[in-house]
Design a protein around this motif. Structure first.
Motif, mmCIF file in Angstrom:
data_model
loop_
_atom_site.group_PDB
_atom_site.id
_atom_site.type_symbol
_atom_site.label_atom_id
_atom_site.label_comp_id
_atom_site.label_asym_id
_atom_site.label_seq_id
_atom_site.Cartn_x
_atom_site.Cartn_y
_atom_site.Cartn_z
ATOM 1 N N MET A 53 -7.309 20.014 -2.728
ATOM 2 C CA MET A 53 -6.853 19.088 -3.782
ATOM 3 C C MET A 53 -7.674 17.805 -3.797
ATOM 4 N N GLY A 54 -8.964 17.949 -3.801
ATOM 5 C CA GLY A 54 -9.859 16.805 -3.740
ATOM 6 C C GLY A 54 -10.895 17.060 -2.672
ATOM 7 N N THR A 55 -11.736 16.072 -2.438
ATOM 8 C CA THR A 55 -12.849 16.281 -1.512
ATOM 9 C C THR A 55 -12.619 15.670 -0.138
ATOM 10 N N ALA A 56 -11.418 15.150 0.127
ATOM 11 C CA ALA A 56 -11.172 14.512 1.419
ATOM 12 C C ALA A 56 -10.417 15.480 2.328
ATOM 13 N N PHE A 57 -11.137 16.427 2.912
ATOM 14 C CA PHE A 57 -10.538 17.384 3.839
ATOM 15 C C PHE A 57 -10.100 16.642 5.086
ATOM 16 N N ALA A 58 -8.873 16.920 5.540
ATOM 17 C CA ALA A 58 -8.273 16.121 6.612
ATOM 18 C C ALA A 58 -8.059 16.950 7.875
ATOM 19 N N GLN A 59 -7.920 16.250 8.998
ATOM 20 C CA GLN A 59 -7.674 16.918 10.282
ATOM 21 C C GLN A 59 -6.385 17.727 10.246
ATOM 22 N N GLU A 60 -5.362 17.192 9.565
ATOM 23 C CA GLU A 60 -4.089 17.917 9.485
ATOM 24 C C GLU A 60 -4.261 19.249 8.763
ATOM 25 N N GLN A 61 -5.084 19.263 7.716
ATOM 26 C CA GLN A 61 -5.339 20.510 6.988
ATOM 27 C C GLN A 61 -6.099 21.503 7.860
ATOM 28 N N ALA A 62 -7.042 20.993 8.640
ATOM 29 C CA ALA A 62 -7.813 21.858 9.537
ATOM 30 C C ALA A 62 -6.900 22.506 10.577
#
Length: 470
Positions: free
Chosen positions: A164-173
């Motif tokens: 949902m955008g270009t800011a992939f986060a540690q929580e998503q990983a």
């Protein structure tokens, strides 16, 4: 359910169904993702839910309505509505895609704002429907937007999710690491998408995931590519996706003029931190060998620099602006941003310090673009130069300007702040020059070329200049 009913039971819904069909989205996919439509009326949702006892205040709090001077109105109007669900299938937010192509003043995509239920850092769009296939394959394809993910599912790539955008986060990983062993990033091929991929690779590797990067040809996004070329062509892209570190190396090299030594030095400096993320020294050695061949630099010199950086990292020292947090700036980056902030707020200082700023220059080409745009406006006699800049800049520079202008700084002594920023910028430029001459001296000495003495003298001269700055 209201948005779904608008899609299937209203005349306006017919237009939305035609749009979805044109994008290859079948009724089965519409049902799978609970897709609906928001009517173009200003209070369709407010009225319908109000009759069911839902207050306008609650809808505003949930991000589905907005308070205007004339009272609350629906936030989403004339949009395809896509529920955003958590991994258990609970709807926590919405995304809306504009339907009317002539509505240029409207944002193409719009999300509900974040609430205590809806935090984009902890969610991946489509995870609730893709989870079973991700676990089966032990692989996830990650795209930027929900329409990309929906189009991939429509084509049969049903292990795709969107950040949902270009800011992939540690929580998503971490969320993905519980279901998959490998992720394949398939972000847009534009500049913003590539920069985001570089950072996302590091974040995913930190979570213990194997990472590969899929390059969509011809600058297309995944949605456009899969609709035009189909499932098999996209599967071939997945099969040939390069490793995460390979993509990072390719990207950095593409951002530097490696036809000269200064560009090679800059490229190596930015690639080395990525090598620290590798799991073993054998992998590092292979990448250094490849890098040396590409840049025609002695392999031993790169290995030497890697070991120095590795020792710094072992001591807990910061090694690069490319580290996991994408918003952490180097001191030189920060100095350039602060300088622009001050001269944009006080344009008289831009003219007073013009010669000094010109002599130092900007490391970031986008911040340089902002500065040149400001001077152009001032030379034309504009009194509100900053306000007019956004329309004159590239997308990347405009994004940088927006970030700069959100700063909130006390400006008791603007001149002192400008001087401090210029000093730091000058130091950064000198340090890069020092590294260039030092590496050149090492190379000449290895070749038995007497010019290494000249380069050593030049590097020492620069080192002395750096000391004089402080």
């Amino acid at each position: 359910r209201f948005f779904q009913a608008c899609l299937t039971k209203t005349d306006y819904g017919i237009k939305a169904q035609e749009y979805l069909t044109g994008r290859g989205i079948t009724p089965e996919i519409i049902e799978r993702f609970s897709i609906g439509v928001a009517l173009p009326n200003y209070n369709a949702l407010l009225s319908a839910l109000g009759k069911r006892g839902c207050s306008a205040g609650l809808l505003v709090q949930a991000g589905l309505a907005v308070n205007y001077d004339r009272g609350p109105m629906d936030k989403f109007r004339g949009r395809v509505m896509i529920p955003i669900q958590d991994p258990r299938g609970h709807v926590v937010g919405f995304g809306g895609r504009i339907l009317e192509q002539n509505s240029q003043q409207m944002a193409k995509y719009m999300n509900t704002g974040e609430t205590e239920w809806f935090n984009k850092r902890t969610l991946l769009f489509g995870m609730n429907v893709a989870l079973k296939e991700i676990k089966k394959r032990r692989q996830a394809v990650i795209v930027e937007g929900y329409m990309d993910a929906i189009s991939l599912h429509a084509a049969g790539i049903d292990w795709a999710v969107a950040s949902m955008g270009t800011a992939f986060a540690q929580e998503q990983a971490k969320l993905l690491a519980r279901a998959a062993d490998e992720v394949v990033f398939s972000y847009d091929s534009d500049a913003a998408g590539q920069r985001a991929t570089v950072r996302a690779v590091s974040i995913a590797k930190e979570a213990g995931l194997k990472v590969r990067v899929l390059i969509v040809p011809d600058g297309k996004d995944p949605d456009e590519f899969v609709r035009k070329h189909g499932k098999d062509a996209y599967l071939r892209l997945i099969e040939t996706a390069v490793s995460g570190i390979e993509f990072q190396m390719q990207y950095v090299i593409s951002q530097n003029n490696v036809s000269n030594l200064a560009g090679k030095v800059e490229a190596v400096s930015n690639i080395l931190p990525f090598l620290l993320e590798c799991k073993n020294e054998i992998e590092v050695a292979q990448h250094i060998k490849t890098l040396a061949q590409r840049l025609t630099i002695d392999e031993g010199l790169i290995m030497s620099e890697y070991r120095k950086l590795s020792r710094k990292n072992d001591r807990g020292e910061a090694v690069s602006k490319w580290q996991i947090q994408p918003n952490v700036l180097s001191t030189e980056d920060l100095a350039e941003q602060l300088l622009l902030y001050v001269i944009l707020k006080n344009t008289d200082l831009a003219l007073v310090y013009r010669d000094k700023i010109d002599s130092v220059g900007f490391m970031s080409k986008f911040r340089g673009e902002i500065y040149e745009g400001l001077l152009k406006q001032l030379d034309a006699g504009s009194k509100s130069a900053a306000d007019k800049l956004f329309t004159e800049l590239s997308n990347e520079a405009a994004t940088e300007l927006a970030q700069i202008m959100t700063k909130d700084l006390a400006e008791e002594n603007g001149e002192k702040l400008v001087d401090d920023c210029l000093r730091q910028m000058r130091r950064g430029a000198l340090e890069r020059s020092y590294e260039e001459h030092r590496l050149r001296a090492d190379e000449y000495e290895r070749l038995g070329d007497d010019r290494f003495l000249q380069e050593l003298a030049e590097s020492q001269k620069i080192k002395d200049e750096i000391k004089k700055l402080y």
